[in-house]
Scaffold this active site. Structure first.
Site, PDB file in Angstrom:
ATOM      1  N   GLY A  85      82.715  37.501  32.838  1.00  0.00           N
ATOM      2  CA  GLY A  85      83.875  36.681  32.535  1.00  0.00           C
ATOM      3  C   GLY A  85      84.680  36.270  33.790  1.00  0.00           C
ATOM      4  CG  LEU A 117      70.421  26.568  23.310  1.00  0.00           C
ATOM      5  CD1 LEU A 117      68.975  26.131  22.734  1.00  0.00           C
ATOM      6  CD2 LEU A 117      70.945  25.476  24.333  1.00  0.00           C
ATOM      7  CG  HIS A 161      73.577  25.386  34.987  1.00  0.00           C
ATOM      8  ND1 HIS A 161      72.815  26.458  34.283  1.00  0.00           N
ATOM      9  CD2 HIS A 161      72.693  24.930  35.826  1.00  0.00           C
ATOM     10  CE1 HIS A 161      71.813  26.548  34.602  1.00  0.00           C
ATOM     11  NE2 HIS A 161      71.356  25.797  35.542  1.00  0.00           N
TER      12      HIS A 161
END
Length: 205
Positions: A26, A106, A123
């Site tokens: 996190g 996903l 990403h």
């Protein structure tokens, strides 16, 4: 008569509600929450969604006083079932933007159907290169000399969807831990900047 306001307080529009989805430590979640708290981001984290009970991100959210929805996907009969519960919670919080930050799952049709176009992901590579869960390791093992971070809108594919922002940097060293620190440092800045820009674009309609 209007209720009294604290001295120096000014009437402001409610800050935009965002949700962060995370499965692990996190660090991006906390970077976003910190930017909301100190005013760099005109938003508030209304909800953390985590699919890993006991993940460190849950402790960060508790410490920061941020509402969480932590669930075990295996406790639901289908992906549509748990995503339906997520959508209900997002709607209740009036979330404007969903920010995936290390959410290792996903996104399915139920969530895309309700929030498609308003879900972004970060990403740790220069997409479309090095998709998947081990992007930093894969790029490092390949021996690239230019690394980077991508923020993209989410569709049903793995690390697919239109690219919103990218930032690259050169690194020729062979210390992967140092590389990971540099990637995360870029992530924490770029995600906050991009979330702010996306919310401004929403305001413009």
């Amino acid at each position: 008569m209007s209720p009294l306001r604290p001295a120096g307080a000014a009437a402001q529009e409610p800050r935009a509600a965002i949700a962060v989805f995370a499965s692990g430590s996190g660090s991006n979640f906390e970077a976003i929450a910190a930017a909301c708290a100190d005013g760099r981001l005109a938003a508030r984290v209304a909800l953390l969604v985590c699919d890993k009970p006991g993940a460190p991100v849950c402790g960060r959210a508790e410490r920061l006083g941020i509402e969480t929805f932590v669930f075990d996907p295996h406790a639901y009969p289908s992906k549509a079932a748990f995503e339906g519960e997520i959508v209900r919670r997002l709607d209740a919080a009036r979330v404007r933007l969903v920010c995936l930050a290390g959410y290792m799952r996903l996104v399915g049709e139920t969530l895309l159907g309700a929030y498609g176009g308003r879900i972004v992901n970060i990403h740790p590579s220069l997409l479309p290169a090095f998709k998947g869960a081990h992007a930093i390791r894969d790029a490092f093992d390949y021996g690239v000399r230019v690394y980077g971070v991508t923020i993209h809108r989410v569709d049903a594919s793995l690390d697919g969807g239109p690219i919103v922002a990218q930032r690259a940097f050169d690194y020729a060293g062979r210390d992967r831990e140092e590389l990971e620190r540099r990637v995360h440092a870029v992530e924490h800045v770029l995600y906050v900047e991009t979330i702010g820009q996306l919310l401004k674009e929403q305001d413009k309609g």
